[in-house]
Scaffold this motif. Structure first.
Motif, PDB file in Angstrom:
ATOM      1  N   ALA A  58       0.834  -1.206   0.000  1.00  0.00           N
ATOM      2  CA  ALA A  58       0.000   0.000   0.000  1.00  0.00           C
ATOM      3  C   ALA A  58       0.873   1.261   0.000  1.00  0.00           C
ATOM      4  N   ALA A  59       1.956   1.254   0.779  1.00  0.00           N
ATOM      5  CA  ALA A  59       2.875   2.393   0.810  1.00  0.00           C
ATOM      6  C   ALA A  59       3.513   2.612  -0.550  1.00  0.00           C
ATOM      7  N   LEU A  60       3.883   1.527  -1.218  1.00  0.00           N
ATOM      8  CA  LEU A  60       4.484   1.641  -2.545  1.00  0.00           C
ATOM      9  C   LEU A  60       3.481   2.223  -3.545  1.00  0.00           C
ATOM     10  N   VAL A  61       2.227   1.794  -3.470  1.00  0.00           N
ATOM     11  CA  VAL A  61       1.187   2.324  -4.351  1.00  0.00           C
ATOM     12  C   VAL A  61       0.979   3.814  -4.081  1.00  0.00           C
ATOM     13  N   LEU A  62       0.951   4.196  -2.795  1.00  0.00           N
ATOM     14  CA  LEU A  62       0.791   5.606  -2.449  1.00  0.00           C
ATOM     15  C   LEU A  62       1.975   6.439  -2.936  1.00  0.00           C
ATOM     16  N   LEU A  63       3.173   5.921  -2.832  1.00  0.00           N
ATOM     17  CA  LEU A  63       4.354   6.642  -3.341  1.00  0.00           C
ATOM     18  C   LEU A  63       4.274   6.830  -4.851  1.00  0.00           C
ATOM     19  N   LEU A  64       3.834   5.805  -5.557  1.00  0.00           N
ATOM     20  CA  LEU A  64       3.679   5.932  -7.008  1.00  0.00           C
ATOM     21  C   LEU A  64       2.596   6.959  -7.353  1.00  0.00           C
ATOM     22  N   LEU A  65       1.498   6.952  -6.589  1.00  0.00           N
ATOM     23  CA  LEU A  65       0.428   7.921  -6.801  1.00  0.00           C
ATOM     24  C   LEU A  65       0.911   9.348  -6.518  1.00  0.00           C
ATOM     25  N   ALA A  66       1.674   9.536  -5.460  1.00  0.00           N
ATOM     26  CA  ALA A  66       2.214  10.862  -5.135  1.00  0.00           C
ATOM     27  C   ALA A  66       3.170  11.331  -6.229  1.00  0.00           C
ATOM     28  N   GLY A  67       3.960  10.444  -6.759  1.00  0.00           N
ATOM     29  CA  GLY A  67       4.864  10.803  -7.848  1.00  0.00           C
ATOM     30  C   GLY A  67       4.104  11.215  -9.091  1.00  0.00           C
ATOM     31  N   ALA A  68       3.036  10.491  -9.398  1.00  0.00           N
ATOM     32  CA  ALA A  68       2.229  10.842 -10.568  1.00  0.00           C
ATOM     33  C   ALA A  68       1.561  12.200 -10.369  1.00  0.00           C
ATOM     34  N   LEU A  69       1.040  12.471  -9.179  1.00  0.00           N
ATOM     35  CA  LEU A  69       0.429  13.767  -8.902  1.00  0.00           C
ATOM     36  C   LEU A  69       1.452  14.900  -9.005  1.00  0.00           C
ATOM     37  N   TYR A  70       2.635  14.660  -8.527  1.00  0.00           N
ATOM     38  CA  TYR A  70       3.688  15.676  -8.604  1.00  0.00           C
ATOM     39  C   TYR A  70       3.988  16.010 -10.053  1.00  0.00           C
ATOM     40  N   VAL A  71       4.117  14.976 -10.873  1.00  0.00           N
ATOM     41  CA  VAL A  71       4.467  15.206 -12.277  1.00  0.00           C
ATOM     42  C   VAL A  71       3.313  15.870 -13.033  1.00  0.00           C
ATOM     43  N   GLN A  72       2.064  15.473 -12.731  1.00  0.00           N
ATOM     44  CA  GLN A  72       0.924  15.998 -13.478  1.00  0.00           C
ATOM     45  C   GLN A  72       0.415  17.336 -12.974  1.00  0.00           C
ATOM     46  N   LYS A  73       0.481  17.583 -11.678  1.00  0.00           N
ATOM     47  CA  LYS A  73      -0.125  18.791 -11.110  1.00  0.00           C
ATOM     48  C   LYS A  73       0.898  19.824 -10.661  1.00  0.00           C
ATOM     49  N   LEU A  74       1.838  19.444  -9.861  1.00  0.00           N
ATOM     50  CA  LEU A  74       2.753  20.415  -9.268  1.00  0.00           C
ATOM     51  C   LEU A  74       3.821  20.901 -10.235  1.00  0.00           C
ATOM     52  N   LYS A  75       4.318  20.042 -11.073  1.00  0.00           N
ATOM     53  CA  LYS A  75       5.372  20.439 -12.003  1.00  0.00           C
ATOM     54  C   LYS A  75       4.890  21.538 -12.961  1.00  0.00           C
ATOM     55  N   PRO A  76       3.688  21.420 -13.572  1.00  0.00           N
ATOM     56  CA  PRO A  76       3.212  22.510 -14.442  1.00  0.00           C
ATOM     57  C   PRO A  76       2.999  23.821 -13.687  1.00  0.00           C
ATOM     58  N   ILE A  77       2.500  23.743 -12.452  1.00  0.00           N
ATOM     59  CA  ILE A  77       2.304  24.956 -11.666  1.00  0.00           C
ATOM     60  C   ILE A  77       3.646  25.608 -11.378  1.00  0.00           C
ATOM     61  N   GLN A  78       4.619  24.791 -11.070  1.00  0.00           N
ATOM     62  CA  GLN A  78       5.963  25.312 -10.790  1.00  0.00           C
ATOM     63  C   GLN A  78       6.544  25.992 -12.031  1.00  0.00           C
ATOM     64  N   LYS A  79       6.359  25.395 -13.193  1.00  0.00           N
ATOM     65  CA  LYS A  79       6.844  26.004 -14.432  1.00  0.00           C
ATOM     66  C   LYS A  79       6.111  27.309 -14.720  1.00  0.00           C
ATOM     67  N   ASP A  80       4.791  27.338 -14.462  1.00  0.00           N
ATOM     68  CA  ASP A  80       4.007  28.555 -14.671  1.00  0.00           C
ATOM     69  C   ASP A  80       4.477  29.663 -13.743  1.00  0.00           C
ATOM     70  N   LEU A  81       4.749  29.350 -12.497  1.00  0.00           N
ATOM     71  CA  LEU A  81       5.244  30.355 -11.560  1.00  0.00           C
ATOM     72  C   LEU A  81       6.606  30.903 -11.997  1.00  0.00           C
ATOM     73  N   GLU A  82       7.471  30.038 -12.486  1.00  0.00           N
ATOM     74  CA  GLU A  82       8.772  30.494 -12.976  1.00  0.00           C
ATOM     75  C   GLU A  82       8.602  31.412 -14.182  1.00  0.00           C
ATOM     76  N   ARG A  83       7.668  31.053 -15.080  1.00  0.00           N
ATOM     77  CA  ARG A  83       7.414  31.881 -16.257  1.00  0.00           C
ATOM     78  C   ARG A  83       6.880  33.251 -15.852  1.00  0.00           C
ATOM     79  N   ARG A  84       5.951  33.274 -14.888  1.00  0.00           N
ATOM     80  CA  ARG A  84       5.398  34.543 -14.420  1.00  0.00           C
ATOM     81  C   ARG A  84       6.461  35.390 -13.725  1.00  0.00           C
ATOM     82  N   GLU A  85       7.318  34.751 -12.966  1.00  0.00           N
ATOM     83  CA  GLU A  85       8.378  35.493 -12.290  1.00  0.00           C
ATOM     84  C   GLU A  85       9.308  36.139 -13.309  1.00  0.00           C
ATOM     85  N   LEU A  86       9.623  35.407 -14.377  1.00  0.00           N
ATOM     86  CA  LEU A  86      10.466  35.978 -15.429  1.00  0.00           C
ATOM     87  C   LEU A  86       9.777  37.149 -16.118  1.00  0.00           C
ATOM     88  N   SER A  87       8.462  37.031 -16.362  1.00  0.00           N
ATOM     89  CA  SER A  87       7.762  38.138 -17.008  1.00  0.00           C
ATOM     90  C   SER A  87       7.689  39.353 -16.082  1.00  0.00           C
TER      91      SER A  87
END
Length: 188
Positions: A27-56
């Motif tokens: 179950a812990a391994l499944v949760l870690l995989l789920l957290a990794g997928a959420l990070y890649v799908q949700k947090l990474k784009p937000i982080q890139k958007d924030l960096e883009r806005r900061e540059l602008s």
């Protein structure tokens, strides 16, 4: 040979991992995989958007610094520009003519002006006179839009506050409250 034996043991343990770990580890391994997928799908784009806005924002701040530097360089020509702006301002004795023009424009645009209040205040050491006007009016949206657009094009006029309201959602007539100022030169 030791290396080869170590590799065989590791492979054997990996094959037997389910027996050693139990349900909680799976179950812990499944949760870690789920957290990794959420990070890649949700947090990474937000982080890139924030960096883009900061540059602008940094780019906009750099442009503002350049603009202020160029404004200070043209400070010597600003006195000439302000005198040109004052030449375009109407004379203070033309305020009555402006009020007549305002009423004629309202009548032309089918706007019903109600009682207006105004107050004169001197500015720039008495060289300019600012008339503050406030009045309610009624009309349809297109007529009010044209009325305000033509008011803004008049020299010395500035719309300071504007509020629109309607009694019923389906009603065509709007009530408008206008607060504006009329800047004029004082005659010598």
């Amino acid at each position: 040979m030791n290396m080869q034996r170590l590799m065989q043991q590791m492979i054997w343990y990996l094959r037997q991992w389910r027996q050693y770990t139990g349900i909680l580890a799976i179950a812990a391994l499944v949760l870690l995989l789920l957290a990794g997928a959420l990070y890649v799908q949700k947090l990474k784009p937000i982080q890139k958007d924030l960096e883009r806005r900061e540059l602008s924002l940094l780019e906009a701040a750099r442009k503002l610094k350049q603009a202020t530097a160029s404004t200070s360089a043209t400070a010597s020509t600003s006195a000439t520009a302000s005198s040109v702006a004052e030449e375009r301002l109407p004379q203070s004795n033309q305020f009555t003519a402006f009020l007549l023009k305002l009423n004629a424009l309202a009548e032309q645009k089918h706007i019903v002006l109600q009682q207006s209040d105004y107050k004169a205040t001197p500015e720039v050491g008495g060289e300019l006179l600012r008339y503050g006007l406030q009045f309610p009016a009624n009309g349809t949206y297109p007529d009010l839009q044209q009325f305000i657009a033509e008011l803004e094009n008049m020299p010395g006029v500035r719309i300071e506050n504007l509020s629109l309201s309607r009694q019923q959602i389906g009603e065509a007539m709007l009530s408008i409250q206008v607060q504006m100022s009329y800047l004029s030169k004082v005659q010598p």
